[in-house]
Enzyme design. Structure first.
Site, PDB file in Angstrom:
ATOM      1  N   ASP A  95     -17.983  16.871 -40.803  1.00 12.32           N
ATOM      2  CA  ASP A  95     -16.687  16.200 -40.035  1.00 12.32           C
ATOM      3  C   ASP A  95     -17.092  15.272 -40.741  1.00 12.32           C
ATOM      4  O   ASP A  95     -17.517  14.166 -40.960  1.00 12.32           O
ATOM      5  CB  ASP A  95     -17.190  16.024 -38.309  1.00 12.32           C
ATOM      6  CG  ASP A  95     -16.814  17.067 -38.287  1.00 12.32           C
ATOM      7  OD1 ASP A  95     -16.513  18.407 -37.863  1.00 12.32           O
ATOM      8  OD2 ASP A  95     -17.465  16.795 -37.053  1.00 12.32           O
ATOM      9  N   LEU A  96     -16.019  15.091 -41.797  1.00 15.15           N
ATOM     10  CA  LEU A  96     -15.490  13.996 -42.535  1.00 15.15           C
ATOM     11  C   LEU A  96     -15.590  12.900 -42.169  1.00 15.15           C
ATOM     12  O   LEU A  96     -14.688  12.401 -41.484  1.00 15.15           O
ATOM     13  CB  LEU A  96     -14.591  14.773 -43.512  1.00 15.15           C
ATOM     14  CG  LEU A  96     -14.547  13.593 -45.306  1.00 15.15           C
ATOM     15  CD1 LEU A  96     -15.543  13.201 -46.234  1.00 15.15           C
ATOM     16  CD2 LEU A  96     -13.034  13.450 -46.078  1.00 15.15           C
ATOM     17  N   ASP A  97     -16.550  11.829 -42.473  1.00 20.57           N
ATOM     18  CA  ASP A  97     -16.218  10.417 -42.565  1.00 20.57           C
ATOM     19  C   ASP A  97     -16.611  10.566 -40.728  1.00 20.57           C
ATOM     20  O   ASP A  97     -16.412   9.424 -40.376  1.00 20.57           O
ATOM     21  CB  ASP A  97     -15.152   9.186 -42.883  1.00 20.57           C
ATOM     22  CG  ASP A  97     -15.476   9.257 -44.032  1.00 20.57           C
ATOM     23  OD1 ASP A  97     -16.401   8.983 -44.356  1.00 20.57           O
ATOM     24  OD2 ASP A  97     -14.584   9.840 -44.917  1.00 20.57           O
ATOM     25  N   GLU A  98     -17.322  11.304 -40.039  1.00 17.45           N
ATOM     26  CA  GLU A  98     -17.501  10.642 -38.336  1.00 17.45           C
ATOM     27  C   GLU A  98     -18.735  11.421 -37.872  1.00 17.45           C
ATOM     28  O   GLU A  98     -19.009  11.757 -36.657  1.00 17.45           O
ATOM     29  CB  GLU A  98     -16.071  12.263 -38.045  1.00 17.45           C
ATOM     30  CG  GLU A  98     -15.029  11.487 -38.726  1.00 17.45           C
ATOM     31  CD  GLU A  98     -13.306  12.597 -37.268  1.00 17.45           C
ATOM     32  OE1 GLU A  98     -14.457  13.843 -36.707  1.00 17.45           O
ATOM     33  OE2 GLU A  98     -12.925  12.838 -37.704  1.00 17.45           O
TER      34      GLU A  98
END
Length: 286
Positions: A228-231
């Protein structure tokens, strides 16, 4: 009076139970070890207990010997635990693109021994920082990325990680998204840094767009990488204040300084074995 320097760190995670802390301390003492630092957190929401214990040990103590002696306590209380020998530095690969502020800070703080890690190599999709890296006597690997060769280059990266016995991958403003498969293969071993303008100002020139909106603070977030990109689980964050007189260049400079500071803080916490995963969150012991 100088504080005793610990030899090992024990990280503990389990369901909280009466007598747990006493049992852990007794087991450590029974191995002729001495606790010099201890911190714990009981998550009332999840019911999970987290503990970090740093201790000195007699000559000849090893991770294997400690684990063998600790097994009875660990099994009795259902503990997930890991022991780290502090004489063994974390081995890290740093990945960077064109922005070198985080890379430079990491190299400096590693050279001054502020960060207890060894940079085995630097990987980049550009050659911008090759001379800087090689000046430090560190291997530099140029892995340019295109849509056609992305899978091949990530396979090469994973090979290097295995060959260099890498414990940690640091994305020091590496402007490429790792594939889901690579993120899963390196779960809990990759730290990324991004500016606080996400998700409001995605894409190119985020500080320019933030300036146009009149933001009053700029900051950064360091986190573990997940698909989950940047999460991913957050390790460290910080901000600096902005006022109406600051220019775009001021915002960029403040943002870069904050990014460097926050990434180094997160890497230091990881290398000192102060970070524990708690679902999508982290427990970070001071």
């Amino acid at each position: 009076m100088a504080l005793l320097k610990p030899d090992f760190v024990l990280l503990v995670s389990c369901v909280d139970r009466k007598g747990l802390v006493a049992a852990i301390a007794t087991s450590i003492s029974a191995q002729d070890c001495n606790i010099v630092e201890s911190a714990q957190f009981d998550d009332a929401v999840t019911g999970r207990f987290f503990m970090r214990v740093a201790f000195t040990a007699p000559a000849g103590m090893t991770v294997e010997k400690f684990n063998e002696a600790f097994l009875s306590v660990g099994s009795a209380y259902g503990i997930d635990w890991k022991v780290f020998d502090l004489s063994v530095k974390v081995r890290a690969i740093v990945m960077v693109s064109k922005g070198g502020h985080c890379l430079n800070d990491l190299l400096y703080r590693t050279a001054t021994r502020y960060l207890p890690m060894e940079v085995t190599s630097v990987v980049s999709n550009h050659t911008t920082w090759q001379r800087r890296v090689e000046h430090e006597g560190i291997a530099f690997h140029h892995l340019p990325i295109t849509p056609e060769n992305k899978a091949e280059q990530e396979a090469r990266l994973l090979e290097m990680i295995a060959q260099q016995n890498v414990d940690l991958v640091i994305l020091a403003r590496y402007m490429q998204v790792l594939s889901d498969a690579t993120c899963r293969a390196l779960e809990g071993r990759v730290i990324n840094i991004h500016h606080s303008s996400l998700p409001a100002f995605k894409g190119a020139m985020p500080y320019h767009r933030a300036y146009e909106r009149g933001v009053k603070m700029v900051g950064a977030t360091a986190h573990y990488v997940t698909p989950d990109l940047d999460e991913g689980p957050i390790i460290a964050q910080d901000v600096s204040m902005v006022d109406h007189a600051d220019t775009v260049d001021d915002l960029i400079a403040q943002g870069q300084e904050t990014e460097s500071r926050v990434l180094t803080r997160a890497v230091k916490a990881h290398c000192e074995h102060r970070v524990m995963l708690n679902g999508h969150r982290t427990v970070v012991f001071k």
